[in-house]
Design a protein around this motif. Structure first.
Motif, PDB file in Angstrom:
ATOM      1  N   VAL A 194       4.305   1.495   6.988  1.00  0.00           N
ATOM      2  CA  VAL A 194       3.638   0.681   5.974  1.00  0.00           C
ATOM      3  C   VAL A 194       4.627  -0.300   5.350  1.00  0.00           C
ATOM      4  O   VAL A 194       5.711   0.085   4.904  1.00  0.00           O
ATOM      5  CB  VAL A 194       3.016   1.568   4.882  1.00  0.00           C
ATOM      6  N   ILE A 195       4.240  -1.585   5.307  1.00  0.00           N
ATOM      7  CA  ILE A 195       5.051  -2.662   4.737  1.00  0.00           C
ATOM      8  C   ILE A 195       4.251  -3.306   3.609  1.00  0.00           C
ATOM      9  O   ILE A 195       3.065  -3.629   3.789  1.00  0.00           O
ATOM     10  CB  ILE A 195       5.403  -3.707   5.817  1.00  0.00           C
ATOM     11  N   ASP A 196       4.889  -3.470   2.441  1.00  0.00           N
ATOM     12  CA  ASP A 196       4.148  -3.995   1.291  1.00  0.00           C
ATOM     13  C   ASP A 196       4.010  -5.517   1.363  1.00  0.00           C
ATOM     14  O   ASP A 196       4.448  -6.163   2.321  1.00  0.00           O
ATOM     15  CB  ASP A 196       4.781  -3.535  -0.025  1.00  0.00           C
ATOM     16  N   THR A 197       3.411  -6.099   0.332  1.00  0.00           N
ATOM     17  CA  THR A 197       3.081  -7.528   0.349  1.00  0.00           C
ATOM     18  C   THR A 197       4.312  -8.421   0.234  1.00  0.00           C
ATOM     19  O   THR A 197       4.209  -9.635   0.438  1.00  0.00           O
ATOM     20  CB  THR A 197       2.115  -7.856  -0.801  1.00  0.00           C
ATOM     21  N   LYS A 198       5.479  -7.835  -0.083  1.00  0.00           N
ATOM     22  CA  LYS A 198       6.718  -8.602  -0.160  1.00  0.00           C
ATOM     23  C   LYS A 198       7.595  -8.412   1.075  1.00  0.00           C
ATOM     24  O   LYS A 198       8.734  -8.872   1.108  1.00  0.00           O
ATOM     25  CB  LYS A 198       7.494  -8.195  -1.417  1.00  0.00           C
ATOM     26  N   GLY A 199       7.067  -7.710   2.075  1.00  0.00           N
ATOM     27  CA  GLY A 199       7.821  -7.510   3.307  1.00  0.00           C
ATOM     28  C   GLY A 199       8.801  -6.365   3.249  1.00  0.00           C
ATOM     29  O   GLY A 199       9.746  -6.308   4.043  1.00  0.00           O
ATOM     30  N   MET A 200       8.570  -5.407   2.339  1.00  0.00           N
ATOM     31  CA  MET A 200       9.443  -4.248   2.215  1.00  0.00           C
ATOM     32  C   MET A 200       8.792  -3.034   2.874  1.00  0.00           C
ATOM     33  O   MET A 200       7.609  -2.756   2.664  1.00  0.00           O
ATOM     34  CB  MET A 200       9.724  -3.951   0.744  1.00  0.00           C
ATOM     35  N   VAL A 201       9.576  -2.314   3.682  1.00  0.00           N
ATOM     36  CA  VAL A 201       9.092  -1.089   4.316  1.00  0.00           C
ATOM     37  C   VAL A 201       9.116   0.016   3.270  1.00  0.00           C
ATOM     38  O   VAL A 201      10.163   0.328   2.704  1.00  0.00           O
ATOM     39  CB  VAL A 201       9.979  -0.694   5.512  1.00  0.00           C
ATOM     40  N   ILE A 202       7.955   0.625   3.012  1.00  0.00           N
ATOM     41  CA  ILE A 202       7.894   1.633   1.949  1.00  0.00           C
ATOM     42  C   ILE A 202       7.732   3.052   2.460  1.00  0.00           C
ATOM     43  O   ILE A 202       7.884   4.007   1.706  1.00  0.00           O
ATOM     44  CB  ILE A 202       6.771   1.312   0.948  1.00  0.00           C
ATOM     45  N   GLY A 203       7.419   3.244   3.746  1.00  0.00           N
ATOM     46  CA  GLY A 203       7.290   4.603   4.262  1.00  0.00           C
ATOM     47  C   GLY A 203       6.426   4.668   5.503  1.00  0.00           C
ATOM     48  O   GLY A 203       6.014   3.634   6.037  1.00  0.00           O
ATOM     49  N   TYR A 204       6.156   5.879   5.953  1.00  0.00           N
ATOM     50  CA  TYR A 204       5.385   6.036   7.186  1.00  0.00           C
ATOM     51  C   TYR A 204       4.569   7.324   7.155  1.00  0.00           C
ATOM     52  O   TYR A 204       4.812   8.229   6.360  1.00  0.00           O
ATOM     53  CB  TYR A 204       6.303   6.052   8.409  1.00  0.00           C
ATOM     54  N   LEU A 205       3.596   7.368   8.042  1.00  0.00           N
ATOM     55  CA  LEU A 205       2.758   8.547   8.276  1.00  0.00           C
ATOM     56  C   LEU A 205       2.771   8.824   9.771  1.00  0.00           C
ATOM     57  O   LEU A 205       2.617   7.899  10.569  1.00  0.00           O
ATOM     58  CB  LEU A 205       1.320   8.299   7.815  1.00  0.00           C
ATOM     59  N   ALA A 206       2.936  10.074  10.152  1.00  0.00           N
ATOM     60  CA  ALA A 206       2.854  10.450  11.562  1.00  0.00           C
ATOM     61  C   ALA A 206       1.599  11.278  11.788  1.00  0.00           C
ATOM     62  O   ALA A 206       1.163  12.026  10.913  1.00  0.00           O
ATOM     63  CB  ALA A 206       4.091  11.247  11.976  1.00  0.00           C
TER      64      ALA A 206
END
Length: 503
Positions: free
Chosen positions: A132-144
């Motif tokens: 998941v990447i936020d609206t500013k282009g920062m990677v905030i985490g993931y789900l597997a």
């Protein structure tokens, strides 16, 4: 790396106390569904989900269903980018991936991460994984894994709420891969059976079933031809990506894979009804339950013995059983864990069972993700492996059992009491396995995708179904949108299509 069905909650990027900028996409990556490669600037102002998937993984296909709902809800504020990171060598082909995008209706941008470069950059270790990447282009985490639709919905809403109100997402250069399939006689036929003089075909991408005869002028169409979940008269009923079938007299049972349901077609009355499933994917390994109130997970093929309907439940890594007399359904073989373990029914493990065939009291299983053929002894209630050694042991080798390698087989059929036919799908071949000697040999196919019909150098493209009628072998040549007839006695290979008229 493994395919996961159900896994973790939201996980922040390991080793970082705060969010990190998304890395640029490597220039050499190949893109589909867009007129040019995307850049990080295209992501700004919208939430982006990188969906790491491989097209043979059933759990990855379930995630597509979850993402569809989110894409419809959030529109241009959400960008899904499919990062296809192939497990099998056959999945690295661009022409095949184009067909797969059509087959599974993936219209968002897709990257062919052929050498797993992007997968390694993001540290992804399982299919499917959603970054998941936020609206500013920062990677905030993931789900597997799968089953995270509601959690993702909450996170997307929060991220969009925090978005700068002056931010306007840039227009995307979308250009979906498209093929004209509406007028084709068949579109990605998945399975085929030969019964009582009829050939019955799951016309998977047309969302219908075709009942026909080789020399008749007409075919009988079951289903409206539009994806949906509706019972009723044959011409009004709706299916979604149907696959395996089995017939008993005037009763035809269908694995309605996209609807996660089993359907019954009364060929005499001309009606379709639902006998198992509620039209949505399930996330529990149910005990014995009423079949019409339980949610299933991608039923892919069927076999019938007396009143017991056996189901290759690809999405739960199990074989299930439905008692047609009582209407009770339950897991029959497999613990629900992915693997290739033998033993007692409930202790054995499977890896995406996708094809079934019965011979007496033995049920044969094409165990696709393990590139294996399994045998269930219905008398001793045990499972053993005939071919295959592990989840990542695949290839194209004939010979004795210990040397044989397959690549993602989707179908198995009984040729005679001593021989099985195998649709070695990702090797584009039909193979013969001898039960007594344990030897395997190629019957049709040269190992490369194509549409030739010459016996010498004959070519198929991901065959998914097989039917046997005497000396004739029928093959659902899925990616070629056709049925192939192989006459063993005359050594002829014929490309065949059903007639267009209805009967």
């Amino acid at each position: 790396m493994l395919c996961f069905a159900l896994l973790c909650l939201f996980v922040s990027i390991p080793g970082h106390g705060e969010n990190i900028p998304a890395p640029e996409f490597p220039e050499k990556l190949q893109w589909l569904n867009v007129s040019r490669p995307l850049t990080l600037d295209d992501l700004k102002g919208r939430v982006t989900i990188l969906d790491f998937w491989t097209y043979g993984c059933i759990n990855c296909l379930h995630v597509v269903e979850e993402l569809w709902e989110l894409e419809k809800k959030y529109g241009d504020s959400l960008l899904v980018i499919g990062v296809h990171s192939p497990k099998f060598s056959n999945e690295r082909r661009m022409d095949t991936l184009r067909r797969i995008l059509l087959r599974y209706d993936r219209q968002h941008p897709v990257i062919q991460d052929r050498d797993l470069e992007l997968m390694q950059i993001y540290g992804v270790r399982a299919w499917p994984t959603l970054m998941v990447i936020d609206t500013k282009g920062m990677v905030i985490g993931y789900l597997a894994g799968e089953g995270h639709g509601e959690l993702l919905d909450d996170y997307i809403a929060k991220l969009l709420k925090a978005r700068d109100t002056d931010t306007v997402p840039p227009a995307l250069p979308l250009q979906p891969e498209a093929m004209r399939i509406a007028d084709q006689p068949l579109a990605a036929p998945g399975k085929i059976i030969s019964s009582e003089g009829d050939l019955i075909i799951s016309d998977t991408l047309h969302h219908r079933i075709i009942v026909t005869r080789e020399h008749d002028d007409e075919s009988r169409i079951i289903g409206e031809g539009v994806a949906g979940f509706r019972d009723g008269p044959l011409e009004q009923a709706r299916f979604a990506y149907p696959q395996g079938m089995v017939r008993a007299g005037e009763s035809l049972f269908v694995a309605d894979t996209g609807n996660h349901a089993l359907r019954h077609v009364d060929l005499n009355k001309g009606t379709v009804s639902t006998i198992a499933g509620i039209g949505e994917v399930g996330y529990e390994l149910h005990p014995s339950s009423n079949a019409t109130s339980v949610s299933l997970r991608s039923p892919w093929d069927l076999a019938l013995l007396d009143s017991n309907l056996y189901i290759a439940m690809a999405g739960s890594y199990q074989v299930w059983r439905l008692d047609l007399d009582t209407g009770k359904i339950e897991p029959f073989a497999g613990s629900g864990k992915e693997g290739l373990e033998n033993g007692a029914l409930k202790e054995a493990t499977f890896s995406q069972p996708s094809g079934l065939a019965l011979s007496g009291r033995r049920l044969y299983v094409a165990d696709a993700e393990a590139s294996a053929i399994r045998e269930i002894d219905l008398e001793t209630r045990t499972v053993k492996t005939l071919l295959g050694t592990g989840l990542f042991d695949f290839g194209d080798e004939d010979g004795v059992r210990s040397e044989t390698k397959l690549q993602h087989p989707l179908a198995v059929s009984v040729l005679d009491k001593n021989q099985l036919l195998i649709a070695d799908t990702y090797n584009h071949k039909i193979k013969v396995y001898e039960l007594e000697t344990g030897k395997t040999r190629t019957l049709v196919g040269n190992g490369q995708p194509g549409d030739g019909t010459e016996i010498v150098g004959a070519s198929l493209n991901e065959p998914g179904g097989i039917a046997v009628n005497g000396d004739r072998v029928w093959v659902a040549d899925t990616n070629n949108d056709r049925i192939i007839r192989f006459d063993r006695a005359g050594k002829r290979l014929i490309s065949w299509s059903p007639h267009k008229k209805k009967r």
